[in-house]
Write a protein that holds these residues in place. Structure first.
Motif, PDB file in Angstrom:
ATOM      1  N   THR A 114       0.811  -1.227   0.000  1.00  0.00           N
ATOM      2  CA  THR A 114       0.000   0.000   0.000  1.00  0.00           C
ATOM      3  C   THR A 114       0.844   1.278   0.000  1.00  0.00           C
ATOM      4  O   THR A 114       0.314   2.358  -0.180  1.00  0.00           O
ATOM      5  CB  THR A 114      -0.978   0.049   1.203  1.00  0.00           C
ATOM      6  N   ILE A 115       2.149   1.145   0.213  1.00  0.00           N
ATOM      7  CA  ILE A 115       2.968   2.368   0.068  1.00  0.00           C
ATOM      8  C   ILE A 115       3.213   2.653  -1.416  1.00  0.00           C
ATOM      9  O   ILE A 115       3.654   3.734  -1.778  1.00  0.00           O
ATOM     10  CB  ILE A 115       4.313   2.302   0.846  1.00  0.00           C
ATOM     11  N   ARG A 118      -1.649   3.458  -4.030  1.00  0.00           N
ATOM     12  CA  ARG A 118      -2.360   4.418  -3.193  1.00  0.00           C
ATOM     13  C   ARG A 118      -3.804   4.578  -3.668  1.00  0.00           C
ATOM     14  O   ARG A 118      -4.207   4.024  -4.696  1.00  0.00           O
ATOM     15  CB  ARG A 118      -1.643   5.770  -3.209  1.00  0.00           C
ATOM     16  N   ILE A 136       5.812   3.096   7.665  1.00  0.00           N
ATOM     17  CA  ILE A 136       6.292   3.080   6.278  1.00  0.00           C
ATOM     18  C   ILE A 136       7.659   2.407   6.213  1.00  0.00           C
ATOM     19  O   ILE A 136       7.953   1.649   5.289  1.00  0.00           O
ATOM     20  CB  ILE A 136       6.346   4.518   5.719  1.00  0.00           C
ATOM     21  N   LYS A 139       7.195  -1.322   6.332  1.00  0.00           N
ATOM     22  CA  LYS A 139       6.653  -1.827   5.064  1.00  0.00           C
ATOM     23  C   LYS A 139       7.747  -1.849   4.000  1.00  0.00           C
ATOM     24  O   LYS A 139       7.854  -2.801   3.216  1.00  0.00           O
ATOM     25  CB  LYS A 139       5.493  -0.935   4.600  1.00  0.00           C
ATOM     26  N   LEU A 234      11.309   5.944  -3.040  1.00  0.00           N
ATOM     27  CA  LEU A 234      11.070   5.943  -1.586  1.00  0.00           C
ATOM     28  C   LEU A 234      12.265   5.454  -0.780  1.00  0.00           C
ATOM     29  O   LEU A 234      12.296   5.596   0.434  1.00  0.00           O
ATOM     30  CB  LEU A 234       9.868   5.055  -1.251  1.00  0.00           C
TER      31      LEU A 234
END
Lengths: 490, 367
Positions: A114-115, A118, A136, A139, A234
Motif C-alpha cells: 500500500t505504500i 495508493r 512506512i 513496510k 522511496l
C-alpha cells in the motif's frame, strides 16, 4: 574465477560485421526477445511472495492454493495471479478477490504494497490492505527483503512464485498438462517436497521453463515500470565499495636499480650516447617508462585510473622497443625513423598552434620549447610529417610479431578501456554498485572517490623487467643488476 | 552554497498536496484512517524528495545565514509570526508541521485529547498553506526532523541519554540511571524537594509565572493541553511523569542543537521556555565554534522578538518590512558592533543588545 560455471570461451563466439556474438545470441539472433523476470514480472507477483514470506513455504503454498482454489470455484475468470490484471477487474469482482485473500491470509500481509498502490488509482486494493499499525519504514523493509529473495529468477523463492503462477493457470483451466508428462508430475510433487530433495532440481527447471512459456501470452504495460519507479524513489541508495585489501606493491629498490643501470649504460657507452640513434632511443624509452613508474609509486596512483593509463603506456613503449629490434635487420634506420615520426607529430601540433594562437599563458604546452625540439636535429622546413609509424602495422599485430599476445589481451586491451574512457572502465572505477534490491542493483557515481582499483604497481614492474631484459640484449648490463634480477623474463 | 531551484519546486508541490486535504481535515466526520492516510501521503512525499533535500541541507554553510524555526510548530501568520521570523537569516526554514504532528496521531493513547489535537492540526496546516501561498519567497518548509530518519533510533537514544544527564544534574544527589531515579522517587513533591534550589526556578514548563507555583502544578498545567495527569497516573508513576515532562524540553533543546550544528542553521527561538532551556544547556556547547556562531544570532533574534513581539505591524506591508530586515542585516550589524567593542554578543548585557537592535530598527519600526 568460478570454474564450476560454464561460460562460453572467446573461441565459441562468432564474429559478424564487427561484433562478437555469444553462441546463444548468434543462434537465435533477432528472434530472441529477453523478458527479465525481475524487472518486468516480479512486481506482478510480489503479493504472492509476501504471503510466502509471512507464512513460510509450506503454509504459504497452502494459503495461496486455497485462495486460487476458491477463486476458481467462484469464477474461473477471477483466478488470476497478475496484480495488474487483478486491479483492472471491475470493482465488484475486485472485492470478491480481496475478500478471498482476506479469508485465508491476514490483511496486513499485503499492507507493504500500500505504500506503492495508493488510493488515487488503487482505492479498493488500499481499502482492503492498508494497515496503519505498521510504519512506512517497516513496510519498505519487508518489500526490500522479499524483492531481494526473488529478484533473481532461479532462486528457490522465485521458483516457488513461478510454481504458483502455473497453479493459478491450472486452476483457471487456462493451461492443461496431460497425465504422464514430467511437468504434470512436477506440479503435483513440487509443493510436497522441500527444495533439498534431489527431484526438485528437475522440477524447478520444469516449473521455470513452463512459467516462462506463459509470459509470451501476457502483456502488462507500464505496471512494473511504475512499481519500480515508486519504490525506487522511496528508498535510498546503499553504495557497496569493493575493498581489495592488502595488495602486492611495486618496489622502490627495483626502480633504484633500474635507474643505476641506465646511469651505468650512459657511463659505459659514452660514445654511443653522443652519436648513436639506437642507443638514444633505447635509453629514452627506458627512462620514459621509469619516470612513469616513479610517478605511479610517488603519487600513489597505482590503484587509480591514471595507474592504468601508466601501465598501458609502459606496455606500449616496451612493445615498440621490441618491435623495432625485430625490424632492425630489414630497416637499419628504424631508430631514426622512430624519432622522425615523433618530431613530425610535434610539427603538426606546432603548425596548428600557430594557426589557432592559443593563450600560451594558460595552455599546457610550451610552444617555444616545442619549436626548439622541432628544430633540434634539422630545420623544420626540412622536416616532413609522416603519418605512418614504421610499416603502418596496427598495434595488435606488433604484439603478435614480438610474441606478446598475452600482454596485449590482459594488459594493453584492458587498460585501453581506461585511456579511452570506455564504459567498462567507467563502471569499474567511477560507478558504485548500489546494494538496494528495490533499485534493481543499479550503479551510482562515486563522488566521494572511495572506490579504488587493484593496484598496477606489480604489473608495471613486470613489464619494466621485460623492457630491461630487451635492453640487456643490446647492451652489456652491470653485474649488480644481472646478479639480482637474472632471468628477467620470468 | 544554497541551491534553491529544486526546493522552490518542492514548495509548490507540497502546497498542492496539503491543499487537497484541507476539506478532509476540517470535516468532523473524517476518520482516523483517513487522517492516517494523509500523514502517510505527506511522509511518502518527503521520502521521494529526500535526496535533493539532503543535498540542499548538506551544502549549507554558516556564511549562508540560513535559519530554522525552532521550538515552535508553525510560523503563526495570524499573530505576525512571519514578521518576527524575518530578521533571522537570509533563508528561513520551518519544519513541516504535518510531519511533526504525526507522532500525536501514532499514539493510540486515550489520554490524548483528540479533538484538541485535530483542531491544532487544522490550524498548523492552514498556517503552512498560507505561508506557502503568500510568503513562499521568504520561507521554506522542509521535514527537518525526518531527514535524520536513517539513524532515527541512534538519534533518539542519544537525545534521551543526554536529556537524562541534564535532568540528573539538577539534583542535589543525582541518580546514575533513570531506573534508579524511578525507584527512588514516588511523588512530585519528593522530587521537588531534591532539586537544587537555584535551579528550581529555571524549570519553567509554561511561562515565567511558573516560578510561583509548585512543580506538580507546572506539570499539570503543561500536560493539560493534550493529556490529563490523572489518566497518566494510571499508567506511570510520578517519577516517570516528571522525566517525561521535563525530559521533553531537554530533548527538544538537544534536537535543536543537533539540527543547528549538523546543517549550520541558526535556530530561531521565540518561546521563552525553549530559550530558557537553551541557556541552561549553553555551557555544554560553548566550546563549539559553529554552535557559538549560530547561537549568537539566535540570541539577537530572540531579543528582537521580545522587543517587537507585540508591535503593531499593520501599517507596514511584509514586503516593505522585509526590505529593511532581509539578508540577516539587523543581526549582522549588531554582531559587528559588538565586535567593534571587542566583545562577543554573549559578553554584552541584554540592555546593550536591545539598544543596538533599537538603533538598527528605529527608522522603520518607530516606537
Amino acid at each position: 574465477m568460478d570454474k564450476d560455471k560454464q561460460f562460453s570461451k572467446l573461441s565459441d563466439h562468432t564474429f559478424k560485421k564487427g561484433v562478437l556474438y555469444t553462441p546463444f545470441n548468434s543462434s537465435l539472433g533477432d528472434q530472441l526477445s529477453l523478458s527479465p523476470w525481475a524487472i518486468e514480472w516480479l512486481p506482478e507477483y510480489l503479493w504472492l511472495a509476501l504471503i510466502l514470506e509471512q507464512y513460510g513455504r509450506e503454509d504459504g503454498l497452502n494459503v495461496v492454493s486455497r485462495i486460487a482454489g476458491e477463486l476458481s470455484k467462484i469464477d474461473k475468470g477471477l483466478c488470476i495471479p497478475m496484480l495488474s490484471k487483478i486491479i483492472e477487474l471491475e470493482p465488484q469482482k475486485q472485492r470478491i478477490f480481496y475478500e478471498v485473500i482476506c479469508k485465508w491470509a491476514t490483511r496486513d500481509v499485503l499492507s507493504p504494497l500500500t505504500i506503492i498502490y495508493r488510493t488515487d488509482k488503487y482505492a479498493l486494493f488500499y481499502e482492503y490492505f492498508s494497515d496503519f499499525e505498521t510504519s512506512i519504514d517497516e513496510k519498505t523493509v519487508t518489500l526490500q527483503n522479499v524483492i531481494e529473495k526473488n529478484l533473481f529468477h532461479q532462486t528457490n523463492e522465485a521458483t516457488d512464485i513461478r510454481f504458483l503462477i502455473l497453479w493459478f493457470n491450472v486452476f483457471a483451466e487456462r493451461i492443461h498438462f496431460a497425465r504422464g508428462m514430467e511437468i504434470t508430475k512436477a506440479l503435483v510433487e513440487y509443493p510436497k517436497l522441500s527444495h533439498d530433495h534431489q527431484e526438485m532440481r528437475l522440477y524447478r527447471s520444469l516449473i521455470r521453463s513452463s512459467e516462462m512459456a506463459l509470459r509470451f501470452r501476457e502483456g502488462n504495460g507500464d505496471f512494473p515500470k511504475r512499481f519500480w519507479h515508486s519504490l525506487g524513489l522511496l528508498t535510498k541508495c546503499r553504495t557497496f565499495i569493493i575493498d581489495y585489501g592488502e595488495q602486492v606493491g611495486g618496489s622502490v629498490s627495483f626502480l633504484e636499480d633500474a635507474v643505476n643501470t641506465i646511469d651505468y649504460l650512459m657511463a659505459n657507452n659514452k660514445e654511443s650516447l653522443l652519436t648513436d640513434e639506437k642507443f638514444s632511443v633505447c635509453l629514452g624509452i627506458a627512462t620514459y617508462a621509469l619516470k612513469i613508474y616513479k610517478e605511479v609509486l610517488e603519487s600513489r596512483i597505482g590503484d587509480g585510473i591514471l595507474g592504468r593509463n601508466a601501465l598501458r603506456t609502459i606496455t606500449e613503449v616496451y612493445v615498440t622497443l621490441k618491435y623495432m629490434s625485430l625490424k632492425e635487420q630489414d630497416q637499419p634506420d628504424i631508430w631514426k625513423a622512430f624519432k622522425d615520426y615523433g618530431i613530425g607529430k610535434y610539427k603538426y601540433v606546432i603548425l596548428k598552434a600557430r594557426e589557432v594562437e592559443p593563450d600560451l599563458e594558460k595552455h599546457h604546452f610550451a610552444l617555444p620549447v616545442l619549436e626548439a625540439l622541432l628544430n633540434e636535429d634539422k630545420g623544420e622546413e626540412f622536416t616532413n610529417m609522416d603519418t605512418r609509424l614504421f610499416d603502418n602495422q596496427n598495434i595488435r599485430k606488433k604484439f603478435e610479431a614480438i610474441g606478446e599476445n598475452d600482454l596485449y589481451d590482459l594488459y594493453y586491451e584492458y587498460d585501453t578501456n581506461f585511456t579511452h574512457g570506455l564504459w567498462g572502465a567507467i563502471r569499474e572505477s567511477a560507478m558504485i554498485f548500489c546494494d538496494n534490491p528495490s533499485h534493481k542493483y543499479h550503479t551510482v557515481p562515486d563522488i566521494t572517490f572511495e572506490q579504488k582499483l587493484r593496484s598496477v604497481e606489480h604489473d608495471c614492474e613486470y613489464v619494466l623487467k621485460k623492457l630491461f631484459n630487451q635492453l640487456s640484449s643490446f647492451y652489456e648490463f652491470p653485474d649488480f643488476f644481472i646478479d639480482k634480477y637474472g632471468g628477467l623474463d620470468d | 552554497m544554497i541551491e534553491l531551484k529544486p526546493i522552490v519546486k518542492i514548495q509548490k508541490e507540497y502546497l498542492d498536496l496539503i491543499s487537497k486535504y484541507v476539506d478532509c481535515l476540517t470535516d468532523e466526520e473524517t476518520t482516523n484512517s483517513e487522517l492516517a492516510y494523509f500523514f502517510e501521503e505527506v511522509s511518502l512525499f518527503w521520502r521521494r524528495k529526500h535526496e535533493i533535500i539532503d543535498f540542499f541541507l548538506k551544502k549549507i554553510s554558516t556564511d549562508d545565514k540560513c535559519s530554522f524555526l525552532a521550538g515552535a510548530m508553525y510560523i503563526d501568520l495570524k499573530n505576525d509570526g512571519h514578521y518576527e521570523f524575518a530578521p533571522c537569516g537570509q533563508y528561513r526554514i520551518f519544519t513541516d508541521p504535518v510531519s511533526k504532528m504525526r507522532t500525536f496521531f501514532l499514539t493510540e493513547s486515550s489520554a490524548i485529547n483528540q479533538k484538541r489535537v485535530r483542531d491544532y492540526l487544522v490550524k498548523v496546516v492552514n498556517d503552512c498553506i498560507n505561508v506557502l501561498s503568500e510568503f513562499s519567497n521568504y520561507f521554506i518548509v522542509l521535514p527537518l526532523d525526518d531527514i535524520f530518519s536513517e539513524d532515527q533510533e541512534d538519534r533518539m537514544a542519544f537525545l534521551k541519554k543526554s536529556s537524562y544527564s541534564f535532568i540528573s544534574s539538577l539534583f542535589v544527589n543525582p541518580c546514575a540511571t533513570e531506573e534508579e531515579f524511578i525507584d527512588k522517587y514516588h511523588s512530585l513533591k519528593e522530587i521537588e524537594q531534591d532539586i537544587r534550589a537555584d535551579l528550581l526556578d529555571k524549570l519553567i514548563l509554561n511561562d515565567k509565572s511558573d516560578v510561583s507555583i509548585s512543580l506538580q502544578e507546572r506539570i499539570e498545567k503543561n500536560l493539560n493541553d493534550t493529556l490529563s495527569l490523572d489518566v497518566l497516573r494510571q499508567r506511570m508513576g510520578d517519577a516517570e511523569i516528571f522525566l517525561m515532562a521535563i525530559g521533553q524540553f531537554f530533548m527538544q533543546i538537544m534536537d535543536i542543537i543537533l539540527i543547528a550544528i549538523s546543517y549550520k542553521l541558526i535556530p530561531f527561538v521565540r518561546s521563552d521556555v525553549v530559550f530558557n532551556y537553551l541557556l541552561i544547556t549553553y555551557p555544554m556547547i560553548s566550546e563549539d565554534k559553529v554552535a557559538v556562531t549560530l547561537l549568537e544570532q539566535t540570541t539577537i533574534a530572540y531579543i528582537f522578538h521580545k522587543m517587537y513581539g507585540n508591535y503593531d505591524f499593520s501599517s507596514l506591508t511584509f514586503s516593505d518590512y522585509h526590505s529593511h530586515v532581509s539578508e540577516n542585516r539587523i543581526i549582522d550589524s549588531v554582531i559587528e558592533k559588538s565586535r567593534s567593542k571587542g566583545k562577543s554578543v554573549f559578553d554584552l548585557q541584554i540592555s546593550e543588545i536591545a539598544s543596538l537592535i533599537k538603533e538598527e530598527c528605529s527608522s522603520f519600526l518607530p516606537a
